[in-house]
Motif scaffolding. Structure first.
Motif, PDB file in Angstrom:
ATOM      1  N   LYS A   1       0.887  -1.071  -0.051  1.00  0.00           N
ATOM      2  CA  LYS A   1      -0.147   0.185  -0.051  1.00  0.00           C
ATOM      3  C   LYS A   1       0.851   1.205   0.040  1.00  0.00           C
ATOM      4  O   LYS A   1       2.043   1.267   0.190  1.00  0.00           O
ATOM      5  N   ASP A   2       0.151   2.145  -0.322  1.00  0.00           N
ATOM      6  CA  ASP A   2       0.980   3.549  -0.280  1.00  0.00           C
ATOM      7  C   ASP A   2       1.668   3.864   1.013  1.00  0.00           C
ATOM      8  O   ASP A   2       1.027   3.945   2.048  1.00  0.00           O
ATOM      9  N   ARG A   3       2.893   3.996   1.103  1.00  0.00           N
ATOM     10  CA  ARG A   3       3.708   4.026   2.453  1.00  0.00           C
ATOM     11  C   ARG A   3       3.417   5.233   3.275  1.00  0.00           C
ATOM     12  O   ARG A   3       2.848   5.015   4.466  1.00  0.00           O
TER      13      ARG A   3
END
Length: 390
Positions: A205-207
């Protein structure tokens, strides 16, 4: 093929994370369209349902019958006598299981074979079900049923009896399979059927968004698992003394929660140790994505799915060198094995891994070799062979 899956390690509405690895393996089988399945997943009888009574009370909340992911699951009750019931439980479990299996048959589901998980007491009960129905059965070993329980003479005798009467034997890793051979089990029946990982559910997922969701910045460690001594969370909390820049996120619940909270407070690290409680599977990907390293300090593991789940999200792992774990953590991009099971070893492991973290894309790529496809096809082949020989 009509398969009756049998195990006390299976999720239900009140404890959806319990034995989810067994459910996931069965779901992949059913998704092929080659297998129709029903499940008997007994739960211990308990008179109280209040959460203050712990896991027994939570299992008491299980519905008698439910449908999970399109699969009908039955939860008959069986008697457990805590602490003193080890030798009695196979008998009480078998009685409940046989009654339920006969009811399922009377309801119109004539199975071709029984697919059981965990040798003791589940395998003992599964053998009784197979005999009552006149069907072949397979049992898969998952960890402590082979690396711990056979240390007790009565249980060892029962485990070996199950292995002798079963038509096929499974093990979730090569290390367990080797131990089964050393116990005297028939090598011609043995199959290594490693667990897989859901690569769609567990994906990077987007960090930044993930770290914002969990409210963290700076270096982050994560552990996911039951709050008990075997998982070794106390060692990671102790290690926080030597890792002053790190935050530790701990997802899970269990009997040791208050003890672990007291430990963190007593060591003065409570502000950097966050107890998240149970985290739903569909939120774990963002949790792993928010972390830099996932730690598993277990004393025993057959095949730890949580390691693959972390790696599938791009997060390298640090884990104890026990049983099937070296088969999971087998390349630098996966992470590292601890030199020992101790807080000092965790400090050394984190300090060695942190400056040389693998590329998260490489870690994800490593995990992709552990899809369910191979295990699913091997199961179908084994079942077909059993039915061809029966």
């Amino acid at each position: 093929m009509k398969v009756l899956c049998f195990s006390t390690l299976y999720p239900h509405a009140a404890v959806p994370q319990h034995g989810v690895f067994v459910e996931n393996r069965l779901r992949r089988l059913v998704e092929t369209g080659q297998v129709e399945a029903k499940v008997i997943a007994p739960v211990p009888w308990f008179p109280f349902k209040h959460s203050a009574f712990g896991q027994y009370a939570m299992h008491a909340k299980a519905p008698k019958v439910e449908v999970r992911h399109g699969i009908e699951v039955h939860h008959p009750r069986y008697t457990v006598l805590p602490k003193i019931g080890m030798n009695i439980t196979p008998t009480t479990l078998a009685r409940a299981a046989v009654r339920c299996a006969l009811d399922v048959k009377a309801g119109g589901f004539e199975c071709d074979l029984i697919d059981a998980h965990y040798f003791y007491p589940d395998g003992v009960a599964a053998a009784a079900v197979a005999k009552a129905l006149g069907k072949p059965f397979m049992v898969t070993a998952r960890g402590t049923d082979i690396n711990l329980i056979p240390q007790y003479p009565y249980a060892r005798k029962k485990v070996l009896g199950v292995a002798q009467s079963a038509d096929a034997l499974g093990a979730v890793c090569q290390a367990l399979s080797d131990e089964m051979v050393s116990l005297g089990m028939d090598t011609s029946k043995l199959h290594v059927l490693r667990n897989g990982v859901d690569l769609d559910l567990f994906a990077p997922k987007d960090r930044d968004a993930s770290r914002h969701e969990w409210g963290v910045d700076g270096p982050v460690l994560v552990s996911v698992g039951g709050l008990n001594e075997r998982k070794g969370h106390h060692l990671t909390i102790e290690a926080m003394l030597g890792l002053p820049d790190f935050t530790f996120l701990l997802a899970g619940d269990g009997e040791n929660r208050s003890k672990l909270e007291a430990l963190a407070k007593g060591l003065g690290v409570a502000d950097r140790v966050r107890f998240l409680g149970p985290v739903a599977q569909d939120r774990l990907a963002s949790l792993f994505s928010a972390a830099d390293i996932s730690i598993l300090a277990s004393s025993r593991e057959g095949w730890a799915n949580v390691l693959l789940e972390a790696m599938a999200c791009g997060t390298p792992v640090l884990a104890t060198d026990v049983w099937g774990t070296p088969e999971v953590v087998a390349a630098p991009e996966a992470g590292r094995l601890l030199e020992a099971r101790s807080s000092d070893a965790i400090v050394r492991g984190v300090n060695a891994l942190w400056p040389d973290l693998p590329d998260r894309g490489a870690t994800r790529h490593y995990a992709e070799q552990f899809s369910w496809a191979e295990t699913t096809q091997r199961q179908i082949d084994i079942f077909s062979s059993i039915l061809g020989n029966s």
